[in-house]
Scaffold this motif. Structure first.
Motif, PDB file in Angstrom:
ATOM      1  N   UNK A   1       0.858  -1.145   0.163  1.00  0.00           N
ATOM      2  CA  UNK A   1       0.139  -0.015  -0.146  1.00  0.00           C
ATOM      3  C   UNK A   1       0.842   1.136  -0.169  1.00  0.00           C
ATOM      4  N   UNK A   2       0.414   2.187  -0.901  1.00  0.00           N
ATOM      5  CA  UNK A   2       1.276   3.644  -0.980  1.00  0.00           C
ATOM      6  C   UNK A   2       0.740   4.452   0.027  1.00  0.00           C
ATOM      7  N   UNK A   3      -0.213   4.207   0.847  1.00  0.00           N
ATOM      8  CA  UNK A   3      -0.553   5.253   1.976  1.00  0.00           C
ATOM      9  C   UNK A   3      -1.031   4.184   3.097  1.00  0.00           C
ATOM     10  N   UNK A   4      -1.238   5.228   4.121  1.00  0.00           N
ATOM     11  CA  UNK A   4      -1.431   4.375   5.533  1.00  0.00           C
ATOM     12  C   UNK A   4      -2.720   3.698   5.531  1.00  0.00           C
ATOM     13  N   UNK A   5      -3.725   4.345   5.127  1.00  0.00           N
ATOM     14  CA  UNK A   5      -5.110   3.693   5.106  1.00  0.00           C
ATOM     15  C   UNK A   5      -4.805   2.287   4.495  1.00  0.00           C
ATOM     16  N   UNK A   6      -4.221   2.392   2.944  1.00  0.00           N
ATOM     17  CA  UNK A   6      -4.213   1.085   2.348  1.00  0.00           C
ATOM     18  C   UNK A   6      -3.328   0.104   3.127  1.00  0.00           C
ATOM     19  N   UNK A   7      -2.334   0.437   3.805  1.00  0.00           N
ATOM     20  CA  UNK A   7      -1.714  -0.616   4.676  1.00  0.00           C
ATOM     21  C   UNK A   7      -2.417  -1.107   5.750  1.00  0.00           C
ATOM     22  N   UNK A   8      -3.331  -0.279   6.368  1.00  0.00           N
ATOM     23  CA  UNK A   8      -3.916  -0.667   7.219  1.00  0.00           C
ATOM     24  C   UNK A   8      -5.196  -1.773   6.902  1.00  0.00           C
ATOM     25  N   UNK A   9      -5.560  -1.347   5.734  1.00  0.00           N
ATOM     26  CA  UNK A   9      -6.701  -2.476   5.241  1.00  0.00           C
ATOM     27  C   UNK A   9      -6.031  -3.825   4.803  1.00  0.00           C
ATOM     28  N   UNK A  10      -4.711  -3.778   4.568  1.00  0.00           N
ATOM     29  CA  UNK A  10      -4.154  -5.011   4.091  1.00  0.00           C
ATOM     30  C   UNK A  10      -3.508  -5.637   5.174  1.00  0.00           C
ATOM     31  N   UNK A  11      -3.649  -5.118   6.508  1.00  0.00           N
ATOM     32  CA  UNK A  11      -2.891  -5.789   7.797  1.00  0.00           C
ATOM     33  C   UNK A  11      -3.920  -6.722   8.102  1.00  0.00           C
ATOM     34  N   UNK A  12      -3.325  -8.147   8.663  1.00  0.00           N
ATOM     35  CA  UNK A  12      -4.402  -9.040   9.320  1.00  0.00           C
ATOM     36  C   UNK A  12      -4.420  -8.805  10.853  1.00  0.00           C
ATOM     37  N   UNK A  13      -3.552  -7.820  11.206  1.00  0.00           N
ATOM     38  CA  UNK A  13      -3.866  -7.286  12.781  1.00  0.00           C
ATOM     39  C   UNK A  13      -4.944  -6.428  12.876  1.00  0.00           C
ATOM     40  N   UNK A  14      -5.124  -5.449  11.785  1.00  0.00           N
ATOM     41  CA  UNK A  14      -6.497  -4.480  11.941  1.00  0.00           C
ATOM     42  C   UNK A  14      -7.379  -4.943  12.675  1.00  0.00           C
ATOM     43  N   UNK A  15      -8.276  -5.855  12.571  1.00  0.00           N
ATOM     44  CA  UNK A  15      -9.429  -6.063  13.204  1.00  0.00           C
ATOM     45  C   UNK A  15      -9.198  -6.338  14.785  1.00  0.00           C
ATOM     46  N   UNK A  16      -8.100  -6.574  15.018  1.00  0.00           N
ATOM     47  CA  UNK A  16      -7.860  -6.825  16.132  1.00  0.00           C
ATOM     48  C   UNK A  16      -7.505  -5.503  17.089  1.00  0.00           C
TER      49      UNK A  16
END
Length: 928
Positions: A174-189
């Motif tokens: 991801x080129x942006x912070x938002x895209x990296x959060x979307x792609x992170x498997x730890x985000x839901x937690x």
């Protein structure tokens, strides 16, 4: 010991192989020897030795060994989180692969426990180790830690995009912070936990929005990304809103940043209602801040308040707070007015309170605020005819406003709703209309049923205080109310005691503007040093502790240095005696410095018991009779000779008042000394000749640097160089940082126009240098012709950006008018040419001239305007002419000026309803 030898050699791979060959117990047994070596190594005594170590392999090998012998997860976690081991730096040595090699010597359960211990012990400085915790989570499958520092470190890593490639999971795409959060498997937690534990922050939001866009804020900031994720269901919106308002602390958040954050958040009406308590609490703090804050703070507070979007019912309990804003700065008052008008539109404001709002707003100088208030009055009466009576009376408050346009708008509102208001309001409207501009008096009389001449007379009485009694049905002739003509102000006699000399010296040091005090102190030092130098030195001792302020030019406070020299004190660093003191000296300072230096020489020589150049009048003028007597006294002194100090004599000649009195001329002719004969010759020749400072053709080349000093008649006996500097070639002197002082004029008390002829004031219009206009009232009271240069200085100063300096220019204008020395035609031409050339601002000139007119000088200002206006009304019409026309209406009406001005008549004949055309028509009608 082999492990230590490998570390000393910087053999990282050797250390790792040796650790792998040892059992946990054998690795733990290395601790004592390792600590002994570490304590004895001088290079390692610095806690941050690794930052400056010449061999990074030595550092990594040492750290690999230290971590390797810590076989307890708690001890390993503590070591990893120590700042001396780089825990706060983020990056791991040599990409940190060696850390994984060491940790992988332990079983999965040990590594899982290490992750838990790191999460528990991590603090703000060591949160960068969250990447290692994240690796261990993926590597071991252990429970996800939920500590605040782990979540903070995880957010930091995703925000920066940095994550070691060799760690499990690798960098997130991801080129942006938002895209990296979307792609992170730890985000839901982690995302729900972040809302509870981590401040999302709004710092730099306004700057990022300005540099980039709102989209950038939504995609590359914590709060922006969380807001975007809330629309996708990945973040609970209600929890996010609670987090946002918890972070918006008035004391630590810039208001414009908070405003951008709330804009991005875009609360719905339901969400605003749910957060009403938090929004109102913030608004209460901001309203309190606005009561006493800097302009910069007000900008932020107002942006924050507007972004809170409080509804009228939410604002209703704070009516008093918003009323208090109406007397503050323009922007703050504007916000208070917006809120109160909103309350009135919602029916939540008492009518008496709205009238009080009108009283506070309608006489403010800001046209925008006054127009908005009149518009609200008009709309209120249109919607509810029952408010018509109060509306017309409230609008009539603006009849007192200085601006003709606003008076006319108020009259329009009253006329529009007069019928619905009924006859009961007419008496109050007639009273209010007595204060309206005479140009609008006929229309007011037609509306309210009062004779226009009576309204005009009453208005004159209200504004100027002049009597309006009538004789045989006719008003008395108008006459300006000008200040009294300044009376001569004699200079007191010499200072009698040494104590008084010391007291007066301290006063000069504290305020070096007083010419009379300085001259008496300088003379007092010479007189009393001649009588008893030791006694004077002792009397001066208490006041010598307070030195003058630093100046870049020689000023009258330099008399302190004469006193210091008299006492034998070391010269202060800023003394006029230092070589650098002449670097930025003005022409006046050259002569002053020469006098001060000469005074020291006179004191040392003891050859002259007093000074000749002490003036007899506060303007600096020296009576010829007194100067003749002083030289006569010098001639009669035994043993002292009769030759006065040359600079002192030159200054006396420049100050002496020319005379045609035969007795005085004869008495001067009987003086026997060279100085006496020179004075006699000077008086017979009329003193320093006057010359015209008006450059030929100045109006055609007004944008050029114009010299106002032209060769004049022969000056008689040559003056000393220091005195001739005052009369020398033209120089713009634009570099002078010390403003003109009264002593500049007191050096040439009969030639003020020559002093001002160097065009000092042209370069100060921009406001970069302050204080120049404050000497103009002294110039107005001084002697000599009031010529082109004096009027040009006045014209420039009327447009200065500081109110205090414009007021000084107005005072000078009125004094010149009272003395009959104001050339209104010349001043009008100068103002007209400068306004057309855009060298000065019409708005400031209008305000200054109006201030002068309202003191009672309507005829004087009209005589200036009747010259200015034709210049400005030529095509293309100069911007700001409409306001000067309005002032012309007031002035011409008050002083009953008559006689058409062709340019005004032409402007009045134009089509349209612009302010310029309307005011031109009013002035045309007033002039008959």
């Amino acid at each position: 010991m082999k492990l230590i030898h490998l570390a000393k050699a910087g053999d990282v791979q050797g250390v790792l192989r040796e650790l792998g060959a040892l059992t946990p117990q054998e690795r733990a047994a290395q601790a004592q020897a390792w600590e002994t070596w570490r304590a004895s190594a001088e290079v390692m005594q610095d806690p941050y030795w690794w930052q400056n170590a010449p061999d990074r392999e030595l550092v990594v090998a040492t750290y690999a060994g230290e971590l390797g012998y810590r076989t307890d997860p708690v001890a390993a976690a503590d070591w990893l989180l120590e700042r001396r081991n780089g825990a706060g730096e983020g990056d791991l040595f040599l990409d940190g692969t060696w850390i994984l090699d060491v940790l992988n010597l332990h079983p999965v359960t040990w590594r899982a426990e290490l992750a838990a211990q790191l999460a528990e012990r991590m603090d703000h400085w060591s949160s960068s180790r969250a990447d290692l915790v994240e690796h261990l989570i993926h590597d071991t499958g252990c429970p996800v830690p939920t500590s605040t520092q782990v979540i903070t470190g995880w957010l930091n890593n995703r925000e920066s995009g940095r994550y070691p490639a060799h760690f499990h999971g690798g960098p997130r795409p991801g080129a942006t912070f938002l895209e990296r959060l979307r792609a992170d498997d730890l985000s839901p937690k982690f995302l729900p936990l972040a809302l509870e534990q981590v401040a999302l922050g709004v710092a730099w939001f306004h700057d990022w929005k300005t540099r980039h866009s709102l989209s950038y804020v939504r995609e590359n900031t914590r709060l922006g990304a969380f807001i975007s994720l809330s629309t996708e269901g990945l973040v609970d919106r209600a929890a996010l809103i609670r987090r946002v308002f918890a972070d918006l602390d008035v004391g630590s958040v810039w208001g414009r940043d908070a405003a951008v954050a709330l804009t991005v958040l875009a609360l719905t009406p339901e969400e605003r209602a749910a957060a009403a308590r938090e929004r109102l609490a913030i608004a209460e703090q901001l309203l309190a801040l606005l009561q006493d804050c800097s302009p910069q703070q007000a900008i932020h507070a107002l942006a924050f308040l507007r972004a809170l979007a409080l509804t009228p019912p939410e604002n209703a309990p704070a009516v008093k707070d918003h009323m208090a804003l109406l007397v503050l700065s323009s922007s703050v008052a504007g916000y208070g007015q917006e809120v109160l008008i909103g309350l009135d539109e919602a029916g939540l404001l008492e009518q008496d309170v709205f009238t009080e709002v009108c009283e506070r707003v309608l006489l403010r100088p800001e046209k925008k605020l006054v127009r908005a208030q009149l518009t609200r009055l008009d709309h209120a009466a249109r919607r509810d005819s029952a408010r018509a009576a109060r509306t017309v009376l409230d609008a009539a408050i603006a009849f007192d406003h200085r601006d003709l346009d606003l008076q006319e708008r108020a009259l329009d509102v009253a006329a529009r709703h007069l019928k619905a208001a009924g006859d009961s309001v007419l008496p109050q409207l007639r009273t209010a209309a007595a204060r309206i501009s005479p140009g609008l008096a006929p229309r007011a009389a037609d509306l309210f049923g009062t004779a226009p001449d009576l309204l005009t007379d009453q208005a004159t009485d209200h504004l100027t205080g002049q009597a309006t009694s009538q004789v045989a049905g006719q008003p008395t002739a108008y006459a300006d109310l000008l200040p009294p003509v300044p009376e001569p102000c004699p200079v007191p006699g010499p200072i009698e005691t040494t104590v008084e000399v010391a007291e007066e010296l301290a006063a000069v040091v504290a305020d070096d503007k007083d010419v009379v005090r300085f001259e008496r102190v300088l003379d007092g030092l010479v007189r009393h040093a001649h009588r008893d130098r030791e006694a004077l030195a002792q009397a001066l001792q208490p006041v010598m502790r307070k030195e003058p302020r630093h100046r870049t030019d020689c000023t009258q406070s330099g008399v302190y240095d004469v006193a210091a020299a008299l006492r034998g004190d070391e010269p202060r660093r800023d003394s006029f005696l230092t070589p650098s003191s002449a670097d930025s000296a003005s022409p006046a300072a050259w002569l002053l410095k020469a006098r001060l230096v000469e005074a020291i020489d006179v004191i040392e020589a003891g050859a002259q018991p007093f000074l000749l150049a002490v003036p007899t009048d506060a303007t600096g003028a020296l009576d010829a009779v007194v100067l003749v007597e002083r030289i006569s006294v010098l001639e009669g002194l035994d043993g002292l000779g009769s030759t006065p100090a040359p600079v002192d004599l030159a200054q006396a000649l420049l100050r002496v008042t020319p005379t045609t009195d035969k007795d005085v001329l004869d008495e001067a002719g009987r003086l026997g000394s060279e100085a006496g004969q020179r004075l006699a010759q000077w008086l017979r020749g009329g003193g320093l000749p006057h010359w015209d400072t008006e450059p030929p053709g100045w109006s055609e080349r007004f944008d050029e640097e114009v010299s106002h000093l032209r060769p004049g008649p022969a000056l008689g006996p040559p003056l000393l160089p220091a005195a001739e500097t005052l009369l020398g070639p033209y120089n713009s002197w634009a570099f002078l940082s010390v403003p003109m002082a009264p002593f500049w004029l007191a050096q040439l008390p009969h030639h003020r126009d020559v002093v001002l002829a160097r065009d000092y004031f042209r370069h100060r219009v921009s406001g970069a240098e302050r204080g120049w206009a404050h000497a103009l009232p002294f110039a107005a009271e001084s002697g000599g012709p009031a010529g082109f240069a004096l009027h040009l200085a006045l014209a420039h100063s009327l447009s200065y950006d500081r109110q205090g300096e414009r007021d000084a220019a107005v005072d000078a204008l009125l004094v010149l008018a009272a003395r009959g020395q104001l050339k209104t035609g010349l001043l009008g031409r100068q103002l007209g040419e400068m306004l057309r050339a855009e060298r000065i601002e019409a708005k400031r000139v209008t305000a200054s001239l109006r201030t002068a007119a309202e003191t009672g000088a309507y005829a004087t200002i009209w005589s200036v305007l009747e010259t200015v206006l034709p210049h400005l009304l030529r095509d293309p019409v100069v911007r700001g002419t409409g306001a000067l026309l309005a002032l012309g209406v007031d002035c011409a009406s008050h002083c009953a000026a008559k006689g058409a001005i062709p340019e005004v008549t032409t402007a009045a004949a134009r089509t349209g309803s612009s302010q310029l055309v309307k005011n031109a028509r009013l002035l045309r009608d007033a002039l008959g």
